[in-house]
Design a protein around this motif. Structure first.
Motif, short mmCIF file in Angstrom:
data_model
loop_
_atom_site.label_atom_id
_atom_site.label_comp_id
_atom_site.label_asym_id
_atom_site.label_seq_id
_atom_site.Cartn_x
_atom_site.Cartn_y
_atom_site.Cartn_z
N ASP A 131 9.17 27.05 18.42
CA ASP A 131 8.45 26.25 19.40
C ASP A 131 9.37 25.15 19.93
OD1 ASP A 131 6.15 26.02 20.79
OD2 ASP A 131 5.04 24.90 19.28
N LEU A 132 10.10 24.59 19.00
CA LEU A 132 11.03 23.53 19.33
C LEU A 132 12.08 24.04 20.31
CD1 LEU A 132 11.46 20.65 18.27
CD2 LEU A 132 13.09 21.58 16.65
N GLU A 133 12.59 25.23 20.03
CA GLU A 133 13.60 25.81 20.90
C GLU A 133 13.03 26.10 22.28
OE1 GLU A 133 15.29 29.45 19.36
OE2 GLU A 133 15.85 28.37 17.53
N ILE A 134 11.80 26.64 22.28
CA ILE A 134 11.25 27.11 23.54
C ILE A 134 10.72 25.95 24.39
CG2 ILE A 134 9.51 28.58 24.63
CD1 ILE A 134 9.72 30.38 22.10
N ARG A 135 10.03 25.03 23.77
CA ARG A 135 9.37 24.01 24.58
C ARG A 135 9.91 22.60 24.43
NH1 ARG A 135 3.40 23.45 24.32
NH2 ARG A 135 3.78 23.08 22.12
N GLY A 136 10.73 22.37 23.43
CA GLY A 136 11.20 21.01 23.22
C GLY A 136 10.20 20.20 22.45
N GLN A 155 0.54 25.16 17.73
CA GLN A 155 -0.90 24.97 17.83
C GLN A 155 -1.63 26.28 17.57
OE1 GLN A 155 -2.32 23.61 21.64
NE2 GLN A 155 -4.21 22.80 20.76
N LEU A 156 -1.10 27.37 18.09
CA LEU A 156 -1.72 28.67 17.84
C LEU A 156 -1.68 29.00 16.34
CD1 LEU A 156 -0.32 30.70 20.87
CD2 LEU A 156 -2.71 30.10 20.47
N HIS A 157 -0.58 28.64 15.73
CA HIS A 157 -0.46 28.89 14.29
C HIS A 157 -1.49 28.08 13.52
CE1 HIS A 157 1.34 29.90 10.50
NE2 HIS A 157 1.59 28.63 10.22
N GLN A 158 -1.69 26.85 13.94
CA GLN A 158 -2.73 25.99 13.35
C GLN A 158 -4.10 26.61 13.50
OE1 GLN A 158 -3.25 22.55 12.34
NE2 GLN A 158 -1.19 22.93 11.59
N LEU A 159 -4.39 27.05 14.73
CA LEU A 159 -5.69 27.65 15.02
C LEU A 159 -5.88 28.88 14.14
CD1 LEU A 159 -5.72 27.37 18.90
CD2 LEU A 159 -7.43 26.39 17.37
N ARG A 160 -4.86 29.72 14.12
CA ARG A 160 -4.92 30.95 13.36
C ARG A 160 -5.12 30.66 11.87
NH1 ARG A 160 0.46 34.63 13.51
NH2 ARG A 160 1.47 32.81 12.59
N GLY A 161 -4.65 29.50 11.44
CA GLY A 161 -4.80 29.11 10.04
C GLY A 161 -6.24 28.91 9.62
N THR A 183 0.82 -1.20 0.00
CA THR A 183 0.00 0.00 0.00
C THR A 183 0.86 1.26 0.00
OG1 THR A 183 -1.44 -1.28 1.40
CG2 THR A 183 -2.00 1.03 1.12
N ASN A 184 0.50 2.19 -0.84
CA ASN A 184 1.20 3.47 -0.85
C ASN A 184 0.72 4.33 0.31
OD1 ASN A 184 2.65 3.44 -3.58
ND2 ASN A 184 0.57 2.81 -4.12
N LEU A 185 1.64 5.13 0.83
CA LEU A 185 1.29 5.97 1.96
C LEU A 185 1.58 7.44 1.65
CD1 LEU A 185 0.66 6.46 5.05
CD2 LEU A 185 3.11 6.16 5.41
N LEU A 186 0.57 8.27 1.88
CA LEU A 186 0.79 9.71 1.85
C LEU A 186 0.37 10.26 3.20
CD1 LEU A 186 1.57 12.27 0.25
CD2 LEU A 186 -0.85 12.50 -0.35
N SER A 187 1.35 10.74 3.94
CA SER A 187 1.11 11.26 5.27
C SER A 187 1.15 12.77 5.17
CB SER A 187 2.26 10.81 6.16
OG SER A 187 1.83 10.07 7.22
N MET A 188 0.13 13.45 5.69
CA MET A 188 0.14 14.91 5.54
C MET A 188 0.17 15.58 6.90
SD MET A 188 -2.36 15.49 2.33
CE MET A 188 -3.91 15.47 3.22
N THR A 189 0.90 16.66 6.99
CA THR A 189 0.90 17.38 8.25
C THR A 189 0.91 18.88 8.01
OG1 THR A 189 1.95 17.70 10.37
CG2 THR A 189 3.40 17.28 8.52
N ALA A 190 0.14 19.57 8.82
CA ALA A 190 0.13 21.02 8.75
C ALA A 190 0.84 21.60 9.97
CB ALA A 190 -1.28 21.55 8.69
N THR A 191 1.33 20.74 10.84
CA THR A 191 2.23 21.22 11.86
C THR A 191 3.59 21.02 11.25
OG1 THR A 191 0.82 20.44 13.62
CG2 THR A 191 3.06 20.94 14.21
N PRO A 192 4.10 22.05 10.60
CA PRO A 192 5.34 21.84 9.86
C PRO A 192 6.42 21.42 10.84
CG PRO A 192 4.40 24.02 9.50
CD PRO A 192 3.69 23.44 10.66
N ILE A 193 7.09 20.39 10.48
CA ILE A 193 8.12 19.86 11.36
C ILE A 193 9.46 20.24 10.79
CG2 ILE A 193 9.06 17.76 12.36
CD1 ILE A 193 6.33 16.50 11.70
N PRO A 194 10.32 20.84 11.60
CA PRO A 194 11.65 21.17 11.10
C PRO A 194 12.31 19.91 10.54
CG PRO A 194 11.31 22.08 13.27
CD PRO A 194 10.12 21.23 12.99
#
Ligand code: ADP
Ligand code: MG
Length: 716
Positions: A643-648, A595-601, A439-450
């Motif tokens: 976010d990564l820097e501030i909260r881990g 998360q705030l960025h997501q909400l704001r989106g 099966t092919n997999l397409l995983s999508m995320t809008a929480t952009p991950i560095p």
């Protein structure tokens, strides 16, 4: 060779030929039954466990100064003599005793204060034992921080070592002392003593890197790293040792990823398909816009993947509103053209319903059959779906976690698309993938991950990125507001609503809670309806409504029958109402930046100017600094990095399932280079030695270390 100054800690260099890394700790000389039991409670059973019990943190006592030179808030070590000693019970706290020692050297004198919390420290016998330890005239080494109070400078709760007038016995002057997480009854110093007894057995620790690899990667040997991590001779040695140990974790993880990828590739069987439908082209002519450059590029990458018999494993990252859904639909259509079925899995019912509606709208004209399956689908409908899924009548199944159910059996599942994939674990994703072959997999995320995080979390996925938003979007203006500015804000919201715009009001809780002093959706809904927006229609949305209620509200909002939607974060993922242009987020300090960025989106999806207001009661410098990131930037990747820097990362993503140890995850920005190094090295090893014949130790470690069946399958 990469080498550091010898470790000048005194530790036992004697190797007892009866002992090895695997020996039970009860065999360590003079360990005592009590200590053995305490160690067992910490999960330490043999010498290897003991060596693998790393310090929680360190105190750096390399900075030795005279009393006169002590400055507040720095970490210092002082060697001085006791002038006066007294200990007394606190008047204010019936559990507390306070010890004061005045010490002096040739330059000055200073008070040292230590606090003892607990009833047992208030006994006469404790007091007299302390008194007999700290006799005036005794030499001490004091290591810790100096605080400045109204009475002058003062050492507060430092480490104290009694030198018995022999400075040689001063264990940590000029050194870095490890601090271990231990239970109360096991002192740090006795643990260190134990470590000193056994650390020499680190020499027996197998090194999974050869000397050549160590040289080319500039890494320390495993045995030196293990010694240094417990008894670091210098900060430099400590940093290098950590680096080596972290490298091993990352390297093993990347090895697993790459092996999994190979494993997938191995089980491929060719498919033969004659294309009968031309869905992609038809679809592209039906949508009312042109794909962005970025969307086209991603589509090409996906087409390329799908033209090959190797199943696709792709992570699609794209900022909120960048248009991932269209890509998902197009990918599914490519699969349908190959006479296979597709599944689209989303984390919430609301989102599932929205996707379903969109798919129906776009795909019904193309004669593609789409079904929706959630926890709320009726029994009758369920039966029908299961039957038609099995006989291949359903082309695309959209749904929530319900898709995992055993009864969901596809005729020929060709592609799984996972939207908002960070909400799902790897196991869940695989469960769905296993419902088909290759099966092919397409995983999508809008929480952009560095990129670093993506590599270490999803090293087995290829990554595509949508790097631009559809044209015509006006950037959202974001402002931090305090609670007392709200009345003014509501006035301007009313103006916008009168112009036909809509607003979201977001809250952290559904109902008021005694435990948390936060605003709740129900409460604010009532307040806004009864006292502020008397002329407007207000809706309330939260997770406790049933799916019909939820859908009704979303639909009314979509049709602009509701002007203001008061909601919890259920709207965070994916909801698309282009006419909404205002968002007010209460208690915004409670949310992570991403998360705030997501909400704001949720706003800024149309062509008109949108606003996001971050309400906070804590207008402290720090909190503002954090929220400021959002005022300044609309770039999801930048925000995620911050976010990564501030909260881990653990905090941001809550990925316990990542398989990455916390200490790596928590230091991810720092470990960026190392992660990439580990990946390159893993790639090199696998290319050079695909079956790991030349690397038996690595092979063992991968098996040992892994709860993943696929690796056993692969390596055995
Ligand atoms: P997300 O990436 O956050 O899932 P969506 O897929 O929901 O974003 O898309 C956001 C909005 O942008 C939708 O209304 C969608 O129809 C629209 N959209 C997507 N691609 C384009 C495009 N190339 N041009 C214009 N609008 C687009
Ligand atoms: Mg989306």
């Amino acid at each position: 060779m990469f080498c550091l100054k010898n470790n000048d800690f005194y530790y036992s260099k004697v190797i007892d030929s009866n002992l090895s890394l695997k020996s039970d700790i009860s065999l360590i000389k003079n360990i005592g039954k009590v200590n053995k039991n305490k160690l067992n409670e910490l999960g330490i059973f043999n010498i290897k466990d003991l060596i693998n019990y790393f310090p929680r943190t360190y105190l750096d006592y390399t900075n030795r100064v005279k009393i006169i030179n002590l400055k507040p808030d720095n970490l210092y070590t002082c060697i001085a003599t006791i002038k006066r000693f007294y200990i007394y019970k606190s008047q204010n706290n019936s559990n507390l005793s306070i010890m004061n020692i005045v010490i002096f050297d040739e330059t000055s004198s200073i008070k040292v204060t230590k606090f003892f919390l607990g009833r047992r420290f208030r006994s006469y016998s404790f007091f007299s034992s302390q008194k007999s330890l700290y006799i005036p005239g005794t030499k001490l080494a004091i290591s810790g921080k100096v605080k400045l109070s109204e009475y002058g400078k003062n050492f507060v709760d430092p480490q104290i070592e009694i030198l018995n007038n022999k400075e040689e016995s001063f264990n940590f002057s000029g050194k870095i002392m490890p601090l271990y997480s231990l239970s109360d009854s096991f002192s740090n110093l006795s643990f260190i003593k134990l470590i000193k007894k056994v650390i020499i057995y680190s020499q027996q620790y197998p090194d999974l890197l050869t000397q050549n690899q160590l040289n080319s990667l500039s890494l320390l040997s495993k045995k030196d790293s293990l010694i240094n991590i417990h008894l670091p001779p210098s900060q430099k040695a400590l940093i290098e040792s950590k680096k080596r140990l972290v490298f091993d974790e990352l390297f093993l993880l990347q090895m697993k990823f790459l092996l999994r990828k190979r494993k997938n590739n191995d089980k491929i069987k060719p498919t033969h398909n004659v294309q009968k439908r031309f869905l992609v082209q038809d679809f592209l002519t039906k949508i009312p816009f042109k794909l962005t450059k970025s969307q086209k590029k991603v589509l090409d990458e996906i087409k390329y993947d799908l033209s090959d018999i190797t199943p696709m494993s792709r992570l699609l990252q794209g900022d909120v509103g960048s248009g991932k859904t269209i890509i998902a639909i197009l990918s599914l259509l490519i699969i349908l053209e190959k006479e296979q079925q597709g599944a689209l899995m989303v984390p919430t019912e609301v989102l599932a319903a929205q996707h379903y509606k969109n798919l129906l709208m776009y795909l019904n004209p193309l004669l593609v059959s789409v079904e929706l399956l959630t926890g709320n689908t009726s029994q009758k409908k369920r039966k029908e779906i299961f039957t038609n899924l099995k006989n291949g009548m359903v082309d695309i199944l959209v749904g929530t976690h319900a898709l995992f159910e055993d009864k969901v059996i596809f005729n020929s599942l060709g592609m799984v698309v996972i939207d908002e994939q960070h909400r799902f674990g790897v196991t869940q994703r695989n469960r769905l993938l296993n419902k088909g072959d290759n099966t092919n997999l397409l995983s999508m995320t809008a929480t952009p991950i560095p990129r670093t995080l993506a590599l270490s979390l999803y090293g087995d996925l290829d990554i595509s990125q949508i790097t631009e938003l559809p044209p015509g979007r006006v950037p959202i203006t974001t402002k931090i507001v305090s609670e007392d500015e709200l009345d003014k804000l509501f006035k301007s919201v009313e103006n916008e609503i009168n112009k036909g715009k809509q607003a979201y009001v977001i809250l952290p809780l559904i109902e008021d809670s005694e435990k948390m002093n936060l605003n709740s959706a129900k409460n604010i809904f009532k307040y806004l309806s009864d006292e502020i927006f008397l002329k407007n229609k207000i809706g309330l949305l939260h997770g406790k409504l049933n799916s019909e209620e939820k859908n009704n509200i979303i639909n009314s909002f979509l049709k602009n029958e509701i002007n203001i939607l008061v909601s919890t974060t259920v709207i965070e993922v994916g909801i698309d109402v282009p006419n909404a242009s205002i968002m007010i987020i209460y208690n915004s300090d409670r949310f992570g930046l991403s998360q705030l960025h997501q909400l704001r989106g949720r706003v800024g999806r149309g062509s008109h100017k949108s606003f996001c207001y971050l309400v906070t009661s804590e207008k402290s410098g720090l909190e503002n600094k954090r929220l400021n990131v959002l005022e300044k930037s609309n770039d999801g990747f930048y925000i995620a990095e911050k976010d990564l820097e501030i909260r881990g990362p653990g905090q941001i993503l809550g990925y316990k399932q990542s398989g990455l140890p916390d200490f790596v995850l928590d230091n991810l920005p720092k470990n960026k280079v190392l992660i990439e190094k580990a990946r390159e090295e893993a790639q090199r090893v696998i290319t050079d030695d695909p079956d790991l014949r030349k690397n038996p130790l690595l092979k063992d470690l991968l098996i040992d270390n892994s709860d993943n069946k696929f690796i056993h399958d692969f390596l055995n």
